[in-house]
Design a protein around this motif. Structure first.
Motif, PDB file in Angstrom:
ATOM      1  N   VAL A  81       0.865  -1.170   0.000  1.00 21.13           N
ATOM      2  CA  VAL A  81       0.000   0.000   0.000  1.00 21.13           C
ATOM      3  C   VAL A  81       0.909   1.228   0.000  1.00 21.13           C
ATOM      4  O   VAL A  81       2.120   1.114   0.184  1.00 21.13           O
ATOM      5  N   ALA A 113      -5.118   7.815  -8.711  1.00 24.05           N
ATOM      6  CA  ALA A 113      -5.335   6.409  -9.059  1.00 24.05           C
ATOM      7  C   ALA A 113      -4.801   6.111 -10.456  1.00 24.05           C
ATOM      8  O   ALA A 113      -4.194   5.060 -10.694  1.00 24.05           O
ATOM      9  N   GLU A 143      -1.855   3.596 -11.380  1.00 22.49           N
ATOM     10  CA  GLU A 143      -2.089   2.580 -12.414  1.00 22.49           C
ATOM     11  C   GLU A 143      -0.963   2.592 -13.448  1.00 22.49           C
ATOM     12  O   GLU A 143      -0.482   1.535 -13.876  1.00 22.49           O
ATOM     13  N   ARG A 160      -1.626  -1.901  -4.190  1.00 22.17           N
ATOM     14  CA  ARG A 160      -3.022  -2.338  -4.198  1.00 22.17           C
ATOM     15  C   ARG A 160      -3.963  -1.248  -3.691  1.00 22.17           C
ATOM     16  O   ARG A 160      -5.096  -1.132  -4.142  1.00 22.17           O
ATOM     17  N   ARG A 161      -3.500  -0.472  -2.714  1.00 24.08           N
ATOM     18  CA  ARG A 161      -4.324   0.609  -2.172  1.00 24.08           C
ATOM     19  C   ARG A 161      -3.432   1.792  -1.828  1.00 24.08           C
ATOM     20  O   ARG A 161      -2.240   1.635  -1.572  1.00 24.08           O
ATOM     21  N   MET A 175      -5.779   0.294   5.518  1.00 28.05           N
ATOM     22  CA  MET A 175      -5.734  -0.085   4.106  1.00 28.05           C
ATOM     23  C   MET A 175      -5.683  -1.594   3.904  1.00 28.05           C
ATOM     24  O   MET A 175      -5.808  -2.080   2.786  1.00 28.05           O
ATOM     25  N   ASP A 229     -11.019  -4.544   4.892  1.00 29.79           N
ATOM     26  CA  ASP A 229     -12.045  -4.383   3.861  1.00 29.79           C
ATOM     27  C   ASP A 229     -12.982  -3.225   4.165  1.00 29.79           C
ATOM     28  O   ASP A 229     -13.529  -2.596   3.273  1.00 29.79           O
ATOM     29  N   SER A 271      -7.898   4.156  -1.204  1.00 29.74           N
ATOM     30  CA  SER A 271      -8.392   4.091  -2.576  1.00 29.74           C
ATOM     31  C   SER A 271      -7.672   2.978  -3.306  1.00 29.74           C
ATOM     32  O   SER A 271      -6.514   2.691  -3.049  1.00 29.74           O
ATOM     33  N   ARG A 272      -8.376   2.366  -4.234  1.00 29.68           N
ATOM     34  CA  ARG A 272      -7.804   1.280  -5.024  1.00 29.68           C
ATOM     35  C   ARG A 272      -7.472   1.785  -6.422  1.00 29.68           C
ATOM     36  O   ARG A 272      -8.343   2.326  -7.089  1.00 29.68           O
ATOM     37  N   LYS A 305      -6.874   1.195 -10.429  1.00 32.12           N
ATOM     38  CA  LYS A 305      -7.616   0.295 -11.309  1.00 32.12           C
ATOM     39  C   LYS A 305      -6.870  -1.003 -11.554  1.00 32.12           C
ATOM     40  O   LYS A 305      -7.464  -2.053 -11.698  1.00 32.12           O
ATOM     41  N   GLU A 363      -4.978  -3.931 -10.277  1.00 35.77           N
ATOM     42  CA  GLU A 363      -4.742  -4.569  -8.988  1.00 35.77           C
ATOM     43  C   GLU A 363      -4.269  -6.002  -9.138  1.00 35.77           C
ATOM     44  O   GLU A 363      -4.106  -6.708  -8.151  1.00 35.77           O
TER      45      GLU A 363
END
Length: 612
Positions: free
Chosen positions: A508, A541, A545, A558-559, A596, A599, A605-606, A608, A610
């Motif tokens: 993270v 994000a 990505e 991942r986050r 993070m 769940d 935030s994630r 796109k 992952e």
């Protein structure tokens, strides 16, 4: 350069050049709106006077004297005078808190502290009052505040007058003649990325060794011909990098040193001073790159096309080992005149090289400057090595490496990949810390750098990881956070990043956005800790990505969480040399980092991408 090898001390090196250069310019700083120059002879006279004055105040060989001030001629004069007295300089950062100063004063047992301005003196006097040694304080600039009870305060002019009245010039010169290379010159405290700063003891010989290796590099830049070099000093002189490369390297080659007004005025200062060599950290070079690219949007389409053509051809030339076809070579020469000359003019027009150190230089940044005809030489070192270990050579730059080791340095790679070095430049140890010294330097004299690396077939060193920073995830995979953080901060909109994931199933990140972008989007001021602005989070994000697309599955973020407050020296999350303090960031943001991995977290935030 043989003078450097034969020299016994740093003040001895300086006085040797002063005798030869006399009235030539040495130190230049802006005073009352004008550049004021001090000659080698004038500076030598001040060093002699201050050294004699310090002795009149009771400073003797082996005593420690703290030095706190911005880059200015008095800093260099004080440093040389302390050493000429046979004492040991203990530099400290101007950004230090009272507690930081107290730690350094207590750790070093300083007898005196020299401080530049009233604002800095306020903190240092408070620290001196709390320190166990309770040192006296010399203040350079008026007005002079009343010292706390029990602290003796002197003015710079007062100590200078004491020295001049003593008539001890011959005595000071005789004392300098008696100094040896193995005498301790300074104690420079580490920046404390992993805990309390430790005092690194560096001998005169260690810094002279570094100066010789760097002087060979300058000789290569000039094709073996001695030239009058001009340095522009702006990195903190309290840092080992600038202390050696920005002060004693110029002294060792008889150069002139200009002191920049401030980091904000650096671009203007470069145009005025027209330096031939500049040393800086990667953050500055990246900011210059961003500024150039942003400025491109304000020029016409033709100039943009020519710029990108110069960049593209330059990158191709680098990739092909300096070779281009006949037509491309012709176009490249034209673009050199039309585009690259204008870029070089932005730096004063006579810059021979930027030197980068203090942190990894992103290869993309190195290629950018080289493609535009600006030589940038990445080096590697650490305070414990005075600090230079290796550096790229002119004409043989490999942007993915930190070059071959400088002359006189032995290097080997341990079984676990750690870089070990040996030579005169290795520290004498950590001040009053034999346990840490034994952990850093083995019985055979090898300094264990804590960095992981390889030596390529051409003899260039490549740094691949930081041993103590390596993340070992719950699957047993090793991940280098520095590399990922570097890639993240190269993305538009991301100013800072810290990657986390030790003993966790995935990585993270904490991300600090570009403040200009936050302001442009109007992120609500109430978001003091975490920024929830939808558009800003979407942009971050997308940036994550883009980075994830070039990473191995175990390296992907991942986050992430977007932080409102940056990591800074003021909040303790950055060192004065702009390195993140991971352990303190993990402690201060523990709840966010833990969240993070849950769940139910709403803050994280994630990105796109992952896929693991």
């Amino acid at each position: 350069m043989e003078d450097i090898r034969a020299c016994k001390s740093l003040p001895g090196l300086f006085f040797g050049w002063a005798a030869r250069l006399g009235e030539k310019p040495f130190l230049v700083a802006r005073r009352d709106g004008e550049w004021r120059t001090q000659s080698w002879r004038a500076v030598a006279d001040e060093v002699l006077a201050l050294s004699a004055g310090l002795e009149r105040l009771g400073v003797t060989a082996g005593d420690r004297v703290a030095l706190i001030g911005e880059n200015r001629p008095e800093w260099a004069i004080a440093d040389l005078a302390i050493m000429a007295t046979g004492a040991i300089t203990v530099p400290a950062y101007t950004t230090n808190t009272v507690a930081d100063h107290r730690h350094i004063l207590d750790n070093s047992g300083a007898k005196l502290a020299i401080v530049s301005t009233p604002a800095l003196a306020h903190r240092v006097l408070a620290a001196a009052a709390e320190a166990s040694a309770r040192p006296g304080v010399i203040v350079i600039d008026p007005p002079f505040a009343e010292p706390p009870e029990g602290i003796v305060r002197h003015s710079w002019d007062e100590v200078m007058a004491l020295g001049r009245a003593s008539g001890a010039e011959a005595h000071v010169r005789a004392r300098v003649a008696g100094l040896r290379r193995d005498h301790t010159a300074c104690i420079i405290h580490t920046s404390g990325t992993g805990g309390v700063p430790k005092g690194v003891m560096l001998s005169h010989g260690a810094i002279l060794h570094n100066c010789y290796g760097a002087a060979v590099l300058v000789d290569d830049l000039n094709g073996g011909v001695h030239c009058d070099e001009v340095f522009l000093s702006f990195l903190p002189l309290s840092h080992a990098y600038e202390h050696t490369a920005g002060l004693f390297l110029p002294i060792s080659i008889g150069a002139t040193i200009y002191y920049a007004d401030s980091i904000e005025h650096l671009s203007a200062n470069m145009l005025e001073v027209r330096p031939t060599i500049m040393t800086a950290v990667p953050r500055l070079y990246d900011s210059i790159r961003i500024r150039i690219l942003k400025g491109l949007g304000k020029v016409g389409r033709l100039r943009q096309t020519l710029f990108h053509a110069a960049l593209s051809l330059g990158e191709r030339r680098i990739a092909q080992g300096g070779r281009l076809g006949p037509l491309d070579s012709l176009a490249d020469r034209v673009l050199d005149r039309v585009v690259r000359d204008k870029i070089r003019d932005r730096f004063g027009g006579r810059l021979k090289a930027f030197v980068s150190g203090g942190a990894p230089l992103p290869p993309e940044v190195g290629r950018f400057f080289l493609s535009l005809g600006v030589t940038i030489l990445q080096g590697y070192g650490q305070t414990e090595a005075a600090p230079v270990i290796s550096v790229n050579r002119p004409g043989r730059v490999r942007v993915e490496s930190v070059g071959p080791v400088i002359e006189g340095v032995e290097i080997r790679i341990a079984a676990d990949g750690e870089i070990l070095v040996r030579g005169e430049m290795v520290m004498q140890g950590y001040w009053q810390d034999p346990a840490s010294t034994a952990a850093a330097i083995d019985p055979d004299g090898w300094l264990h750098t804590g960095d992981i690396g390889v030596i390529d077939p051409d003899g260039n060193l490549r740094i691949t990881d930081r041993k103590k920073d390596i993340i070992v995830n719950s699957g047993g995979d090793n991940v280098s956070p520095q590399r990922i953080e570097c890639l993240l901060t190269l993305q538009p909109g991301i100013a800072q990043a810290m990657v986390h994931g030790d003993r966790r199933p995935h990585l993270v990140a904490l991300i600090v956005p570009d403040p200009d972008r936050v302001q442009a989007l109007g992120a609500p001021a109430r978001e003091r800790v975490v920024i929830e602005h939808p558009r800003l989070k979407a942009e971050i994000a997308h940036a994550v990505e883009q980075v994830n697309a070039h990473l191995a599955p175990v390296e992907r973020i991942r986050r992430f969480t977007v932080l409102a407050e940056p990591f800074s020296v003021e909040n303790g999350l950055l060192t004065p040399t702009m390195k993140i303090r991971r352990h303190l960031i993990r402690e201060s943001h523990a709840a966010i980092l833990d969240g993070m991995y849950e769940d139910r977290s709403v803050r994280a935030s994630r990105p796109k991408v992952e896929a693991m």
